[in-house]
Scaffold this motif. Structure first.
Motif, mmCIF file in Angstrom:
data_model
loop_
_atom_site.group_PDB
_atom_site.id
_atom_site.type_symbol
_atom_site.label_atom_id
_atom_site.label_comp_id
_atom_site.label_asym_id
_atom_site.label_seq_id
_atom_site.Cartn_x
_atom_site.Cartn_y
_atom_site.Cartn_z
ATOM 1 N N LYS A 162 -33.909 14.897 -81.691
ATOM 2 C CA LYS A 162 -35.247 14.339 -81.421
ATOM 3 C C LYS A 162 -35.327 14.018 -79.931
ATOM 4 O O LYS A 162 -34.482 13.316 -79.395
ATOM 5 C CB LYS A 162 -35.488 13.079 -82.256
ATOM 6 N N ARG A 163 -36.374 14.560 -79.279
ATOM 7 C CA ARG A 163 -36.534 14.385 -77.829
ATOM 8 C C ARG A 163 -37.571 13.319 -77.518
ATOM 9 O O ARG A 163 -38.525 13.113 -78.245
ATOM 10 C CB ARG A 163 -36.961 15.698 -77.183
ATOM 11 N N ASN A 164 -37.331 12.675 -76.387
ATOM 12 C CA ASN A 164 -38.291 11.699 -75.852
ATOM 13 C C ASN A 164 -38.301 11.877 -74.338
ATOM 14 O O ASN A 164 -37.351 11.510 -73.645
ATOM 15 C CB ASN A 164 -37.875 10.284 -76.246
ATOM 16 N N VAL A 165 -39.385 12.452 -73.807
ATOM 17 C CA VAL A 165 -39.458 12.804 -72.383
ATOM 18 C C VAL A 165 -40.437 11.887 -71.669
ATOM 19 O O VAL A 165 -41.565 11.680 -72.118
ATOM 20 C CB VAL A 165 -39.885 14.280 -72.205
ATOM 21 N N THR A 166 -39.981 11.316 -70.558
ATOM 22 C CA THR A 166 -40.860 10.528 -69.688
ATOM 23 C C THR A 166 -40.825 11.131 -68.282
ATOM 24 O O THR A 166 -40.137 12.121 -68.034
ATOM 25 C CB THR A 166 -40.389 9.059 -69.638
ATOM 26 N N LYS A 167 -41.544 10.501 -67.374
ATOM 27 C CA LYS A 167 -41.617 11.020 -66.005
ATOM 28 C C LYS A 167 -40.265 10.981 -65.309
ATOM 29 O O LYS A 167 -39.928 11.867 -64.520
ATOM 30 C CB LYS A 167 -42.648 10.193 -65.207
ATOM 31 N N ASP A 168 -39.470 9.975 -65.624
ATOM 32 C CA ASP A 168 -38.211 9.792 -64.894
ATOM 33 C C ASP A 168 -36.966 10.255 -65.648
ATOM 34 O O ASP A 168 -35.895 10.415 -65.042
ATOM 35 C CB ASP A 168 -38.036 8.309 -64.527
ATOM 36 N N LYS A 174 -29.172 12.816 -81.417
ATOM 37 C CA LYS A 174 -28.588 13.775 -82.357
ATOM 38 C C LYS A 174 -27.673 13.053 -83.333
ATOM 39 O O LYS A 174 -27.069 12.023 -82.998
ATOM 40 C CB LYS A 174 -27.782 14.845 -81.611
ATOM 41 N N LYS A 175 -27.570 13.636 -84.534
ATOM 42 C CA LYS A 175 -26.690 13.073 -85.561
ATOM 43 C C LYS A 175 -25.414 13.926 -85.652
ATOM 44 O O LYS A 175 -25.475 15.149 -85.589
ATOM 45 C CB LYS A 175 -27.404 13.032 -86.904
ATOM 46 N N PHE A 176 -24.301 13.237 -85.880
ATOM 47 C CA PHE A 176 -23.004 13.918 -85.906
ATOM 48 C C PHE A 176 -22.189 13.490 -87.133
ATOM 49 O O PHE A 176 -22.479 12.505 -87.781
ATOM 50 C CB PHE A 176 -22.199 13.599 -84.637
ATOM 51 N N ARG A 177 -21.132 14.287 -87.365
ATOM 52 C CA ARG A 177 -20.167 14.028 -88.437
ATOM 53 C C ARG A 177 -20.850 14.042 -89.808
ATOM 54 O O ARG A 177 -20.871 13.077 -90.553
ATOM 55 C CB ARG A 177 -19.424 12.724 -88.194
ATOM 56 N N LYS A 178 -21.390 15.194 -90.118
ATOM 57 C CA LYS A 178 -22.119 15.414 -91.367
ATOM 58 C C LYS A 178 -21.190 15.327 -92.583
ATOM 59 O O LYS A 178 -20.053 15.764 -92.530
ATOM 60 C CB LYS A 178 -22.777 16.796 -91.303
ATOM 61 N N PHE A 179 -21.709 14.760 -93.689
ATOM 62 C CA PHE A 179 -20.953 14.711 -94.937
ATOM 63 C C PHE A 179 -21.909 14.597 -96.113
ATOM 64 O O PHE A 179 -23.107 14.357 -95.949
ATOM 65 C CB PHE A 179 -19.959 13.543 -94.928
ATOM 66 N N HIS A 180 -21.384 14.796 -97.326
ATOM 67 C CA HIS A 180 -22.162 14.658 -98.563
ATOM 68 C C HIS A 180 -21.423 13.711 -99.496
ATOM 69 O O HIS A 180 -20.185 13.725 -99.558
ATOM 70 C CB HIS A 180 -22.343 16.011 -99.256
ATOM 71 N N LYS A 194 -22.364 10.242 -90.049
ATOM 72 C CA LYS A 194 -21.626 9.021 -89.756
ATOM 73 C C LYS A 194 -21.991 8.409 -88.411
ATOM 74 O O LYS A 194 -21.679 7.252 -88.161
ATOM 75 C CB LYS A 194 -20.118 9.306 -89.790
ATOM 76 N N MET A 195 -22.664 9.190 -87.571
ATOM 77 C CA MET A 195 -22.959 8.671 -86.232
ATOM 78 C C MET A 195 -24.239 9.293 -85.672
ATOM 79 O O MET A 195 -24.513 10.476 -85.886
ATOM 80 C CB MET A 195 -21.785 8.969 -85.288
ATOM 81 N N GLU A 196 -25.004 8.460 -84.968
ATOM 82 C CA GLU A 196 -26.178 8.944 -84.226
ATOM 83 C C GLU A 196 -25.950 8.605 -82.747
ATOM 84 O O GLU A 196 -25.637 7.460 -82.401
ATOM 85 C CB GLU A 196 -27.458 8.286 -84.722
ATOM 86 N N ILE A 197 -26.102 9.596 -81.878
ATOM 87 C CA ILE A 197 -25.819 9.409 -80.453
ATOM 88 C C ILE A 197 -27.065 9.737 -79.642
ATOM 89 O O ILE A 197 -27.738 10.745 -79.888
ATOM 90 C CB ILE A 197 -24.646 10.297 -80.001
ATOM 91 N N GLU A 198 -27.323 8.906 -78.657
ATOM 92 C CA GLU A 198 -28.450 9.128 -77.742
ATOM 93 C C GLU A 198 -27.915 9.624 -76.404
ATOM 94 O O GLU A 198 -26.978 9.053 -75.853
ATOM 95 C CB GLU A 198 -29.230 7.836 -77.547
ATOM 96 N N PHE A 199 -28.507 10.697 -75.912
ATOM 97 C CA PHE A 199 -28.130 11.272 -74.622
ATOM 98 C C PHE A 199 -29.311 11.137 -73.653
ATOM 99 O O PHE A 199 -30.468 11.288 -74.041
ATOM 100 C CB PHE A 199 -27.769 12.761 -74.766
#
Length: 218
Positions: A162-168, A174-180, A194-199
């Motif tokens: 999921k993206r969020n773009v601003t002027k600056d 993104k979500k990582f370490r998928k499991f069922h 198991k984890m959500e990371i923001e870049f």
């Protein structure tokens, strides 16, 4: 062996007595003749079984029946003798052992190659991003400032971006370490992470780096 000998002697005695009675006294008795012949044949049959078992024991079998069974198996497999069949089985066993050793060696070589590539990649991370990022990667941990490509090398490609773009700046989550999870009906749940990371990528910077992260469903 003594019992077999006595059985044959008894049969011979009965037969001889009946033959003598027939010759001397003209007293021919079928039951006596038949009994003697039957006892002789039983004794001979038991003697042959005894000798066959002795031969089988010398050849390393438990009994003659085992020898016959293995001989039939050899013939069924297309071999002329048990020895040829055993030699073929021994060769096949050696081939499997040899193949197993080759496979083990290949696995060890691949593991060593993987370890070598990992060491080289860690040195590259340290050179480009510093020892803090390299140390975190070597322990499979996420830290603030870690580049996205390093995270994805560690955890695989992220899911549900999921993206969020601003002027600056530009943010990507993104979500990582998928499991069922396994359900009671034997099926699997929807995908969980198991984890959500923001870049974050700042203006004038071409590299997305970790700006935040949190644990998800467990």
């Amino acid at each position: 062996m003594l019992v077999i000998t006595l059985l044959i002697l008894l049969g011979l005695s009965i037969l001889l007595i009946n033959i003598i009675g027939w010759i001397l006294f003209d007293d021919f008795k079928w039951p006596g003749i038949i009994s003697g012949v039957v006892l002789i044949f039983i004794g001979i049959y038991q003697y042959r079984r005894y000798k066959n078992n002795q031969i089988a024991l010398k050849l390393g079998y438990q009994n003659y029946n085992q020898y016959i069974s293995e001989n039939k198996a050899a013939k069924k497999a297309g071999f002329k003798s048990i020895l040829e069949h055993k030699q073929a089985l021994d060769l096949e066993a050696e081939r499997k052992i040899h193949q197993s050793e080759i496979d083990k060696l290949r696995i060890e070589q691949k593991l060593e190659e993987d370890r070598k590539r990992r060491r080289e990649y860690i040195r590259l991370i340290e050179k480009n991003y510093g020892p803090h990022i390299a140390n975190a990667y070597s322990h499979k941990e996420v830290v603030i400032g870690m580049p996205m490509d390093v995270v994805e090398n560690m955890y695989g490609k992220g899911h549900d971006p999921k993206r969020n773009v601003t002027k600056d700046r530009e943010l990507i989550k993104k979500k990582f370490r998928k499991f069922h999870k396994k359900l009671k009906n034997g099926g699997l749940s929807k995908a969980k992470y198991k984890m959500e990371i923001e870049f974050e990528k700042s203006k004038g910077n071409n590299t997305f780096r970790v700006s935040g992260f949190k644990d998800k469903d467990s």
